[in-house]
Design a protein around this motif. Structure first.
Motif, mmCIF file in Angstrom:
data_model
loop_
_atom_site.group_PDB
_atom_site.id
_atom_site.type_symbol
_atom_site.label_atom_id
_atom_site.label_comp_id
_atom_site.label_asym_id
_atom_site.label_seq_id
_atom_site.Cartn_x
_atom_site.Cartn_y
_atom_site.Cartn_z
ATOM 1 N N LEU A 38 36.320 42.892 35.866
ATOM 2 C CA LEU A 38 35.392 41.734 35.220
ATOM 3 C C LEU A 38 34.120 41.894 36.534
ATOM 4 O O LEU A 38 33.118 42.097 36.186
ATOM 5 C CB LEU A 38 35.823 40.567 35.146
ATOM 6 N N PHE A 39 34.758 41.580 37.736
ATOM 7 C CA PHE A 39 33.797 41.270 38.770
ATOM 8 C C PHE A 39 34.236 42.423 40.066
ATOM 9 O O PHE A 39 35.257 42.208 40.295
ATOM 10 C CB PHE A 39 33.794 40.040 39.161
ATOM 11 N N SER A 40 33.272 43.164 40.185
ATOM 12 C CA SER A 40 33.828 44.361 41.544
ATOM 13 C C SER A 40 33.878 43.274 42.707
ATOM 14 O O SER A 40 33.343 42.292 42.807
ATOM 15 C CB SER A 40 32.810 45.414 41.432
ATOM 16 N N MET A 80 30.300 42.705 43.871
ATOM 17 C CA MET A 80 29.919 41.370 42.946
ATOM 18 C C MET A 80 30.366 40.050 43.506
ATOM 19 O O MET A 80 29.475 39.146 43.671
ATOM 20 C CB MET A 80 30.221 41.568 41.446
ATOM 21 N N ILE A 81 31.485 40.227 43.907
ATOM 22 C CA ILE A 81 32.034 38.773 44.440
ATOM 23 C C ILE A 81 31.359 38.691 45.784
ATOM 24 O O ILE A 81 31.122 37.696 46.156
ATOM 25 C CB ILE A 81 33.501 39.083 44.656
ATOM 26 N N ARG A 125 28.133 37.327 45.501
ATOM 27 C CA ARG A 125 27.967 35.683 44.943
ATOM 28 C C ARG A 125 28.515 34.780 45.838
ATOM 29 O O ARG A 125 27.818 33.800 45.965
ATOM 30 C CB ARG A 125 28.988 35.823 43.780
ATOM 31 N N MET A 181 35.416 30.422 39.940
ATOM 32 C CA MET A 181 35.191 30.684 38.337
ATOM 33 C C MET A 181 35.228 29.598 37.461
ATOM 34 O O MET A 181 35.939 28.656 37.974
ATOM 35 C CB MET A 181 36.053 31.882 37.820
ATOM 36 N N PHE A 228 31.367 32.293 39.210
ATOM 37 C CA PHE A 228 31.015 33.148 38.265
ATOM 38 C C PHE A 228 31.690 32.255 36.834
ATOM 39 O O PHE A 228 32.742 31.468 36.970
ATOM 40 C CB PHE A 228 31.847 34.394 37.983
ATOM 41 N N VAL A 277 33.396 32.697 33.480
ATOM 42 C CA VAL A 277 34.270 33.853 32.975
ATOM 43 C C VAL A 277 34.244 33.747 31.357
ATOM 44 O O VAL A 277 34.413 32.665 30.750
ATOM 45 C CB VAL A 277 35.411 34.130 33.444
ATOM 46 N N TYR A 281 39.334 42.990 43.260
ATOM 47 C CA TYR A 281 38.414 42.666 42.255
ATOM 48 C C TYR A 281 38.815 41.657 41.251
ATOM 49 O O TYR A 281 40.309 41.407 41.430
ATOM 50 C CB TYR A 281 37.841 43.887 41.645
#
Ligand code: IMP
Ligand code: MG
Length: 194
Positions: free
Chosen positions: A16-18, A21-22, A25, A141, A158, A160, A181
């Motif tokens: 979902l989140f690589s 991306m993490i 963020r 999340m 995030f 989700v 991830y």
């Protein structure tokens, strides 16, 4: 061979989140937290990390906060909530408590994921009762539409979809915490949460 056993007992997951991306963020969240410390004057944080799910998030977040010059101390509390994925009742149990006193401290609570809010409501009340000066909440999340407690995190990484997520510290039957991830699992068996 044990590898085969492990792979047989774990469901398939989809990213979902690589890692990137993490990372991006967290950098933004760290900046937000640092800015809020300056704005409110509530610096010198006691970061309270809720285990086990938040261990990687915490390790990365405190280093982001360091880069943003936030002064902090760190402590851990292990909480578990028990219940089925689709139940709105359940108990929170303290498996290991903080070592530091929270009295008169500006506490930053870090948790992996906010779902019903049961875990964070429990932690927030406990810290209030123990005399924390301020309590802010940062969750990696949030699953929208699931809250049964009045919890308003100050920072959310995030939002989700309504799926069971694993990796980056979060588990499925204590597997998958090591994934770098965040991924989604597709089944709805009852699970122990921590
Ligand atoms: P809440 O108490 O219902 O808000 O649930 C929060 C706790 O349940 C989190 O701290 C997690 O440890 C766990 N949890 C909730 N949803 C998930 C998920 O999708 N994957 C893994 N753990 C979860
Ligand atoms: Mg947790």
């Amino acid at each position: 061979m044990s590898d085969k056993v492990v792979s047989m007992s774990r469901p398939k997951v989809a990213v979902l989140f690589s890692e990137n991306m993490i990372k991006a963020r967290l950098e933004m969240l760290g900046k937000e937290i640092a800015e809020r410390c300056i704005k409110t004057g509530n610096g010198d944080l006691l970061v309270v990390s809720l285990l086990k799910g938040s261990f990687i998030f915490t390790a990365d977040m405190v280093r982001v906060l360091h880069r943003h010059k936030v002064k902090l101390q760190l402590d851990f509390m292990t909480l578990s909530s028990y219940g089925k994925a689709k139940e709105s009742v359940g108990n929170v149990v303290i498996h290991s408590d903080l070592k530091e006193s929270v009295r008169d401290r500006n506490v930053l609570l870090l948790d992996d994921i906010l779902e019903s809010g049961r875990t964070l409501a429990f932690a927030q009340k406990l810290l209030e009762e123990r005399g924390a000066k301020s309590i802010s909440i940062c969750v990696l999340m949030e699953k929208p539409g699931k809250l049964v407690h009045d919890i308003k995190p100050n920072h959310v990484g995030f939002v989700v979809p309504d799926k069971f997520v694993v990796g980056y510290g979060l588990d499925y039957a204590n597997y998958y915490r090591e994934l770098p991830y965040i991924a989604a699992v597709d089944d709805d068996k009852p699970r122990k949460r921590d």
